[in-house]
Design a protein around this motif. Structure first.
Motif, PDB file in Angstrom:
ATOM      1  N   GLY A 261      16.970 -29.219   3.879  1.00 11.55           N
ATOM      2  CA  GLY A 261      16.973 -30.050   5.078  1.00 11.55           C
ATOM      3  C   GLY A 261      15.791 -29.792   5.932  1.00 11.55           C
ATOM      4  O   GLY A 261      15.659 -30.574   7.012  1.00 11.55           O
ATOM      5  N   ALA A 262      14.886 -28.846   5.745  1.00 10.31           N
ATOM      6  CA  ALA A 262      13.481 -28.663   6.366  1.00 10.31           C
ATOM      7  C   ALA A 262      12.667 -30.115   5.680  1.00 10.31           C
ATOM      8  O   ALA A 262      12.756 -30.301   4.605  1.00 10.31           O
ATOM      9  N   LEU A 263      11.739 -30.215   6.661  1.00 11.42           N
ATOM     10  CA  LEU A 263      10.753 -31.534   6.082  1.00 11.42           C
ATOM     11  C   LEU A 263       9.898 -30.746   4.899  1.00 11.42           C
ATOM     12  O   LEU A 263       9.352 -29.702   5.064  1.00 11.42           O
ATOM     13  N   VAL A 264       9.665 -31.359   3.984  1.00 10.63           N
ATOM     14  CA  VAL A 264       8.798 -31.077   2.950  1.00 10.63           C
ATOM     15  C   VAL A 264       7.974 -32.276   2.439  1.00 10.63           C
ATOM     16  O   VAL A 264       8.430 -33.477   2.173  1.00 10.63           O
ATOM     17  N   ASP A 265       6.638 -32.260   2.141  1.00  9.17           N
ATOM     18  CA  ASP A 265       5.886 -33.201   1.431  1.00  9.17           C
ATOM     19  C   ASP A 265       6.263 -33.066  -0.089  1.00  9.17           C
ATOM     20  O   ASP A 265       6.172 -32.242  -0.579  1.00  9.17           O
ATOM     21  N   VAL A 266       6.406 -34.423  -0.716  1.00 13.07           N
ATOM     22  CA  VAL A 266       6.610 -34.631  -2.086  1.00 13.07           C
ATOM     23  C   VAL A 266       5.634 -35.379  -2.498  1.00 13.07           C
ATOM     24  O   VAL A 266       5.663 -36.816  -2.211  1.00 13.07           O
ATOM     25  N   ALA A 267       4.921 -35.153  -3.616  1.00 16.00           N
ATOM     26  CA  ALA A 267       3.983 -35.991  -4.330  1.00 16.00           C
ATOM     27  C   ALA A 267       4.890 -36.928  -5.321  1.00 16.00           C
ATOM     28  O   ALA A 267       5.672 -36.169  -5.994  1.00 16.00           O
ATOM     29  N   THR A 268       5.033 -38.211  -5.327  1.00 17.20           N
ATOM     30  CA  THR A 268       5.314 -38.892  -6.256  1.00 17.20           C
ATOM     31  C   THR A 268       4.752 -39.596  -7.259  1.00 17.20           C
ATOM     32  O   THR A 268       5.223 -40.221  -7.993  1.00 17.20           O
ATOM     33  N   ARG A 269       3.427 -39.313  -7.146  1.00 18.65           N
ATOM     34  CA  ARG A 269       2.357 -39.557  -8.360  1.00 18.65           C
ATOM     35  C   ARG A 269       1.709 -38.542  -8.872  1.00 18.65           C
ATOM     36  O   ARG A 269       1.691 -37.534  -8.269  1.00 18.65           O
ATOM     37  N   GLY A 270       1.209 -38.687  -9.969  1.00 18.37           N
ATOM     38  CA  GLY A 270       0.238 -37.765 -10.667  1.00 18.37           C
ATOM     39  C   GLY A 270       0.854 -37.089 -11.787  1.00 18.37           C
ATOM     40  O   GLY A 270       1.725 -37.226 -12.374  1.00 18.37           O
ATOM     41  N   VAL A 271      -0.055 -36.223 -12.163  1.00 16.26           N
ATOM     42  CA  VAL A 271       0.040 -35.451 -13.623  1.00 16.26           C
ATOM     43  C   VAL A 271       0.568 -34.043 -13.264  1.00 16.26           C
ATOM     44  O   VAL A 271      -0.385 -33.362 -12.428  1.00 16.26           O
ATOM     45  N   TRP A 272       1.579 -33.494 -13.630  1.00 18.75           N
ATOM     46  CA  TRP A 272       1.932 -32.180 -13.344  1.00 18.75           C
ATOM     47  C   TRP A 272       2.577 -31.464 -14.615  1.00 18.75           C
ATOM     48  O   TRP A 272       2.685 -32.089 -15.572  1.00 18.75           O
ATOM     49  N   GLU A 273       2.434 -30.029 -14.539  1.00 17.10           N
ATOM     50  CA  GLU A 273       2.887 -29.312 -15.685  1.00 17.10           C
ATOM     51  C   GLU A 273       4.122 -28.584 -15.412  1.00 17.10           C
ATOM     52  O   GLU A 273       4.134 -27.969 -14.367  1.00 17.10           O
ATOM     53  N   LEU A 274       5.321 -28.797 -16.001  1.00 18.54           N
ATOM     54  CA  LEU A 274       6.403 -28.041 -15.593  1.00 18.54           C
ATOM     55  C   LEU A 274       6.939 -27.478 -17.025  1.00 18.54           C
ATOM     56  O   LEU A 274       6.699 -27.790 -18.204  1.00 18.54           O
TER      57      LEU A 274
END
Length: 109
Positions: free
Chosen positions: A42-55
């Protein structure tokens, strides 16, 4: 520029649908991305919706370049299995079964 333009949309500030750590996957309906900080549900969070990520990925799965990458929220792992999982993006390099992670480009859709 058009007067109704808001922002590029590469990073969205939204209420976290669940508690999340920085770098964790966030799925809020059709918004899918990577948390840019820790947040409680419920708290605000910045979410990257683009880019290359390692998971991290399912150990038995291997990915070829360009293969679809799905997210298994229950396990917290990337997978090749589409059924009951959420499409995150595509692999930007091969990830053999003996690797612990996969690099993917978020689809940003």
């Amino acid at each position: 520029m058009a007067t109704n333009y808001v922002q590029p949309g590469n990073i969205l500030t939204i209420p976290a649908p669940a508690a999340v750590l920085s770098g964790g996957v966030v799925i809020a309906g059709e918004i899918k991305g990577i948390a840019q900080g820790d947040a409680l549900s419920g708290a605000l969070v910045d979410v990257a919706t683009r880019g290359v990520w390692e998971l991290p990925k399912v150990a038995a799965n291997s990915f070829t370049l360009g293969a679809k990458v799905y997210w298994n929220a229950g396990d917290g792992l990337a997978t090749t299995t589409a059924s009951c999982n959420t499409l995150l993006g595509v692999a930007v390099e091969a990830a053999p079964a003996d690797s612990a992670s996969v690099k993917l480009r978020l689809s940003g859709f």
